[in-house]
Structures are given as structure tokens and as C-alpha cells.
Design a protein around this motif. Structure first.
Motif, mmCIF file in Angstrom:
data_model
loop_
_atom_site.group_PDB
_atom_site.id
_atom_site.type_symbol
_atom_site.label_atom_id
_atom_site.label_comp_id
_atom_site.label_asym_id
_atom_site.label_seq_id
_atom_site.Cartn_x
_atom_site.Cartn_y
_atom_site.Cartn_z
ATOM 1 N N VAL B 42 0.837 -1.206 0.000
ATOM 2 C CA VAL B 42 0.000 0.000 0.000
ATOM 3 C C VAL B 42 0.871 1.256 0.000
ATOM 4 N N VAL B 43 0.488 2.183 -0.856
ATOM 5 C CA VAL B 43 1.119 3.504 -0.885
ATOM 6 C C VAL B 43 0.108 4.521 -0.361
ATOM 7 N N LEU B 44 0.566 5.415 0.483
ATOM 8 C CA LEU B 44 -0.297 6.524 0.911
ATOM 9 C C LEU B 44 0.205 7.829 0.309
ATOM 10 N N GLY B 45 -0.700 8.555 -0.313
ATOM 11 C CA GLY B 45 -0.396 9.916 -0.744
ATOM 12 C C GLY B 45 -0.662 10.863 0.411
ATOM 13 N N SER B 102 -1.860 15.831 5.931
ATOM 14 C CA SER B 102 -3.144 15.329 5.429
ATOM 15 C C SER B 102 -2.876 14.103 4.571
ATOM 16 N N ILE B 103 -3.623 13.044 4.815
ATOM 17 C CA ILE B 103 -3.352 11.754 4.167
ATOM 18 C C ILE B 103 -4.565 11.327 3.358
ATOM 19 N N ASN B 104 -4.338 10.944 2.113
ATOM 20 C CA ASN B 104 -5.439 10.422 1.295
ATOM 21 C C ASN B 104 -5.865 9.052 1.829
ATOM 22 N N MET B 105 -7.151 8.868 1.974
ATOM 23 C CA MET B 105 -7.646 7.586 2.483
ATOM 24 C C MET B 105 -7.279 6.457 1.539
ATOM 25 N N VAL B 106 -6.983 5.307 2.102
ATOM 26 C CA VAL B 106 -6.799 4.108 1.273
ATOM 27 C C VAL B 106 -8.084 3.907 0.457
ATOM 28 N N SER B 112 -3.194 7.819 -2.852
ATOM 29 C CA SER B 112 -3.081 6.542 -2.145
ATOM 30 C C SER B 112 -3.507 5.385 -3.044
ATOM 31 N N THR B 113 -3.119 4.188 -2.644
ATOM 32 C CA THR B 113 -3.538 2.993 -3.376
ATOM 33 C C THR B 113 -5.060 2.944 -3.420
#
Lengths: 378, 378
Positions: B42-45, B102-106, B112-113
Motif C-alpha cells: 500500500v502507498v499513501l499519498g 493530510s493523508i489520502n484515504m486508502v 493513495s492505493t
């Protein structure tokens, strides 16, 4: 909050006429429509209950709502009506005393000429069925009233789209309406009502089976119509009602978190309920009729081309009864107050107090029993 | 009621770091998901603003809402952020003092993936992308926090789905959240929220271009996603707002009664506005991500598997700030009161007073400026 279906079998002492609640048809000829369309050889489906008296002074018109039929009351049939509690022998609208009429709107699918009807070439109208406004329908219904020998309605009484139709009758044919009850309806469809209606029409058009409206030789767009109804049904009920009845409860035997893919998961009860509501309507209603009648409702503006709302309403001769459901979040009580304030004379708003939302005009109509019996049907 | 877009250029005296507001990526490894799915690699943006201080005590997490990106604030970029008024140099969440993340949700489509990402075979996940809950996403985000050297968030602060994410952070990782602001969000998605969400997912699935989710080699289901957004957008705004801004006004140059067929008529302004909103989202968002994140929101129930709501919340260690928009008719203020009442200690509900509806959490967030500066960011 508990809902039960009450049936009201006609009491033995009341005579029920053979044709009470039976669908009949009337040819009313060609209809020129407000936006430029034309329908030749229009047929109206209608039902009646009771008998017209000698001076034709006891006729009551009950226009149906968006997906309602003309079957207001059970009459001589097996099938329950949608306002059985209000209309029948010995009821508030007493069919022993009044001659009750309900007419399917032009464009509908309960007996009147609609998109599924044959055009002059014998083909279904489908995508070529014209835009019909509520005013067009009133003009058509006035011809049927002529045929039935009804010069002036004792009362026109309706809820939701039926209320808009009642109001438009009182304004379009002021000398033909003596009393008018407008329940859970507005003087004009609002921005939000248009917005929700458009979403419903888009849902039908999105269904590949819709084919622009020409689907009568193929599969009907059941999924699109079901989605339209799903959206509408949420707006017909209150948030509190959905939360009280369903909340987050899973559908029995299903697990909303029970699959690794969303498409495979079980449903929440509220989803299953709306699936059911959507399917139920799709099984009984024509998608094109849904579009045509929804368009008629969006076009509803009793003041269109008639000056201000107060000016438009000044021409009416009817005694009015305006009512709203307190929990209605589609036809807000405030909009009924605006209508009442714009009507000639002093008009208050009678409140149906029910947690269900807009559909309270169906489930809790008997809250208006006393005022209707006192003011309209004494 | 008037809306204007205000931009907030960074004042010259404030240093802006080169990477402020720039999308970055982090690999967080394999993720086992709550409902049984699994995502390898998994990659998180994510984006950041400002600098983490020596003892890592100044980190603020701002989770985005359903269709929000990680671009909370403009930072060093040209593109305005969605909370520029709140977050930036010298602002309430002062990026001169705080390290904002701030993190894009999975499952999202902003780095994010997600369903459009390549699976281990190099093919888009599409219909095979698994069900992701908010808890899954919190666990993923906790790994990124580890990588960034953040043991404990000074604050987690979000609105709408972002508020649900903030709350789930405080409950899932109680010792890692010192302060938590939950704005226009609930402890659990309600029956009505589920009902409207399901209608949106059905709209996407109805679009023939959706193809069950495997459309990356063909046309994207723009119409279905547009309809989903149309439905959602109505619920994000108040009835009063739609009536005040649009009412029944025709779109300039168009006539809603101007054609003999409904399909050929001109639009009301509110229809044109919602067409625009639908198209705008469809142009920037992936339909599968919309489904995955909507499913995550429907699954939201901070008490799931944790006893009563009060029991679930008893484990939290954060200081809370609960806020609601008074005209919100999707996340009713009453639901914020229920959350506040169930939290440990005394918590009131701060009210954003704005006629716009749910979207007030974006447009009128600065009404919380004083309380946030006093209680959280003093």
C-alpha cells in the motif's frame, strides 16, 4: 411510532354501486398542450363512487399524487383504495351523499392516454409523448366533468401532486370549484423540489434499458425507475422515521461488513427496505409516465403567466383548506403558510402532526377528519 | 446570503517550505482489512506543511472529507487549498508553529492505493478492490505517522467524513491523539445517511460504462458519478439555500417550458447548477473511489464491536471539540449533541451558524477560529 394498515370494509347497511371504484374510460378528443405538443383522441381513465344528485351539486374531485392511481377507495372492488379511511360510505367524504370522481392525469399509466398508449399509427408514443403540464390536465379533466354533467365541483381535494392539481383547478376554472383542499402541496415547485425531481429523471434516463423512452418492445428500465423511487421515497419520509425504524440495523440474515468486496456485502435494513420500495413501484408503474408526471410537477407554478401569486389566486372563488404535515421535509409547512397567506381571505394552515414526513398526507389524513366534516362536508 | 471565494496568499514574512502542500508518497506495506480483504504494497499519498519540532509535539492531522483531496492549504503551490482560511502561516492552524499532515484515504484517488492503482499483476484493481473501513484507513495512517516520527498527534481535526476519521483515530489509537475536533460528523452513519449513500452507489452502478467497476480501459462512468454527486450535493445544501439562490428561475437563455417534449426543454437554473456540480466532480474523481469511500462512510460506527457508544468512547484520551452546522440536514446538529453527550467529560457542541447546510463546515469554518485558537492552538 408504529404503523399499521387498517382496512375499512364497507358497512353492510351502506349501498355500494356496482361501478364504485371501477376504472372507466372517457374520450375527450384532441388536446392542444401548453408547451406546443398535441395529443389526438385523448382518453381519460377515471373512477367514481356514489351518485350524482339531481342538481349536480354533490360532486367531489380527488386528484391523485405522483404515482397514485384513481383507486381512491375500495368501492365495489376487492382492492383497497389509497384513501379508504377518508372516502367511502359513512366516511368523511361520504359516498352515500357525495359523488366522488378521481381522474388519471394525462400522461399517467392508470387508464389515461400516456406514453405507453398507441399513437395514431398504432405505435407506443414512448419518447414522442409530449410535455404535459398540470394546467393541460385540468383542461382535459374539465371536459370529462362536462361529460359527467358536473358544472361545478362541490370540492376538489388532493395531497402532494394531487394538492397542486386541486389548486390549479381552483385557479384555472375558478367558477367550477366551490371548495378546495390543498394538502402537503405548494403554490409552485421549489428549487429543491425541482432538484430532487431532476435527479429522479436522470436516474431513469441513465438506465440503458430506457433507450430514450422507446423500450416498449424490450425490457422496461426497472433499475432506473427503482432508483428514482428510492431517491423520492427518502424525501417522502423523515430522517427521524428512517432512524427509528431502521437506523444501522442489518437486514436479518445479512452482514453489511460480511464480504471482502463491497459489491458482495449484506445490506442494512434501510437498504433492503428501499430496494423493496423501488422494485414495488417499478413493477406497477411506467417509467415514461414517471418522467411525464414528474415534469408536470416540476412545471407547477400556479402563478405562471398570471402576475404575482396573490394576483393569480385573487381570481379563485373557492373556500380553501390548506394543510401540511409538520415533519414534511419535501413540502415544508412553511410553504403551505406562504400559500395560505397569499390566498384571498383569512386562511390558516391545518397541521397533520406525524413523525413520518411527507407521506403523512396518506397515513394520517384522518387528522383532518374533523375540520373537513365541519367546513367542507357538513 | 452571498458567497465569495477568498484566497489567502501567504504573507511575505512567513517562510513557506518547498514541500508545503506538495503531494508525497509513502510505502506502508501490506494491509489486512477488517472485512477480510488484503492489499499488498500500500502507498499513501499525503501532504505536509511546516516542520515537525524536536520532540514531535506539534503534529496536526487533517483528514479530508468524502471527495476532498490532501490539499488542505495552498502551501508552496499555485493551487488553493480547501481550508486555506484555517490552515497556513499565521492562520488558526499556524504552519509556522505546527507540522500539518493530510493523508489520502486508502481507496481514494488523490495519491493513495485505490481502485485505479495497479494490482500485483500490473492491472487496475477495478471491481476487485476490497472493502476498506475507516478503521483500516486509520491503521494505515498510523504506519505513516510512525515513518514521519509522530508518536502522538497534537490534534486530529476534520469535518464530515474527515470528522468521522478524526473520531475513529481518537478511539482506535487513544494514546496517539491529544486533541480531536469532530465537525459536522456523527458517531455512526445513520439510517438516512446510509439511504442517501446507497442511492449514490446505485447511480454509479446503473451507468453502463461502469461495467461493475472495470472501466479503466474504456469510458469512465461520468453520468453515473455525476448523478451520485447531484444527489449528494442537494443533501450538502439546505432547502433555503437552494430556494434563495435558484428557486424556479430558468437558466439564462433557456426556457423550462420551451419545448413540446420534456427531453428538449430548457433547464431551471438549479438543474444547470447541479449539472455543473456533477460534471465537475466526475472530471476530477474516480467512480470506484467514490464507491469505496462511500462504503467506508456507510460502515462508520465508532462503537462497532466496542460495546455501547459511551463504552467505546471511554477509552479515548483526547480533549474533544464537537461542532455542527445549524442548517445541516444530512448531519443534523442533534447527532453532534448525541456524540458530545456520550464522550467522557463535559462537552458542548459548537455551532456554525450558516444557512448553507452541511457544506458550512467548509465555507464557514472560521466561525470556529476563536474556540480552536483558545482551546487547541493557544
Amino acid at each position: 411510532m408504529k404503523y399499521s394498515v387498517t382496512t375499512y370494509p364497507p358497512a353492510a347497511q351502506h349501498p355500494v354501486h356496482t361501478l364504485d371504484g371501477v376504472l372507466q374510460y372517457a374520450s375527450i378528443g384532441e388536446l392542444e398542450l401548453e408547451t406546443g405538443g398535441r395529443l389526438p383522441d385523448v382518453v381519460l381513465g377515471y373512477e367514481t363512487w356514489g351518485r350524482l344528485n339531481g342538481d349536480a351539486s354533490n360532486a367531489v374531485l380527488i386528484p391523485h399524487a405522483l404515482t397514485g392511481s384513481t383507486h381512491v377507495a375500495q368501492g365495489s372492488t376487492e382492492e383497497p383504495g389509497w384513501w379508504d379511511g377518508l372516502v367511502g360510505p359513512g366516511r368523511t367524504v361520504d359516498t352515500d351523499r357525495f359523488f366522488v370522481v378521481s381522474i388519471n392525469m394525462v400522461g399517467g399509466c392508470y387508464g389515461s392516454t400516456g406514453p405507453a398508449s398507441a399513437d395514431p399509427h398504432g405505435l407506443p408514443w414512448g419518447s414522442r409523448f409530449p410535455f404535459v403540464t398540470i394546467r393541460d390536465s385540468v383542461r382535459a379533466e374539465a371536459r370529462l366533468a362536462d361529460q359527467l354533467g358536473i358544472r361545478r365541483w362541490h370540492t376538489v381535494l388532493g395531497g402532494s401532486l394531487g394538492g397542486a392539481r386541486a389548486l390549479e383547478w381552483a385557479v384555472t376554472e375558478p367558477d367550477r370549484v366551490a371548495r378546495c383542499a390543498v394538502i402537503a402541496a405548494t403554490a409552485a415547485s421549489t428549487g429543491e423540489q425541482i432538484a430532487f425531481a431532476q435527479a429522479q429523471i436522470e436516474a431513469i434516463r441513465l438506465d440503458p434499458d430506457y433507450n430514450g423512452g422507446d423500450y416498449y418492445n424490450g425490457c422496461a428500465p426497472l433499475a432506473g425507475l427503482g432508483l428514482a423511487r428510492r431517491i423520492a421515497h427518502i424525501t417522502y419520509r423523515s430522517e427521524a422515521e428512517l432512524q427509528y425504524r431502521f437506523g444501522r440495523t442489518p437486514q436479518p440474515g445479512e452482514d453489511p461488513l460480511g464480504a471482502a468486496l463491497p459489491a458482495g456485502r449484506g445490506r442494512y435494513q434501510v437498504e433492503s427496505y428501499l430496494d423493496h420500495q423501488g422494485r414495488k413501484l417499478a413493477d406497477r408503474f411506467d417509467a415514461n409516465s414517471y418522467v411525464i408526471l414528474t415534469e408536470a410537477l416540476m412545471s407547477h407554478d400556479v402563478a405562471r403567466g398570471r402576475g404575482s401569486l396573490a394576483e393569480a389566486l385573487a381570481a379563485t372563488q373557492a373556500q380553501f383548506l390548506v394543510a401540511a404535515v409538520d415533519s414534511d421535509r419535501l413540502y415544508f409547512p412553511e410553504q403551505s403558510h406562504e400559500l395560505a397567506a397569499a390566498l384571498p381571505g383569512d386562511n390558516s394552515v391545518h397541521v397533520i402532526s406525524a413523525p413520518i414526513g411527507h407521506d403523512g398526507f396518506l397515513t394520517d389524513i384522518l387528522q383532518l377528519k374533523d375540520v373537513l366534516e365541519r367546513d367542507f362536508f357538513a
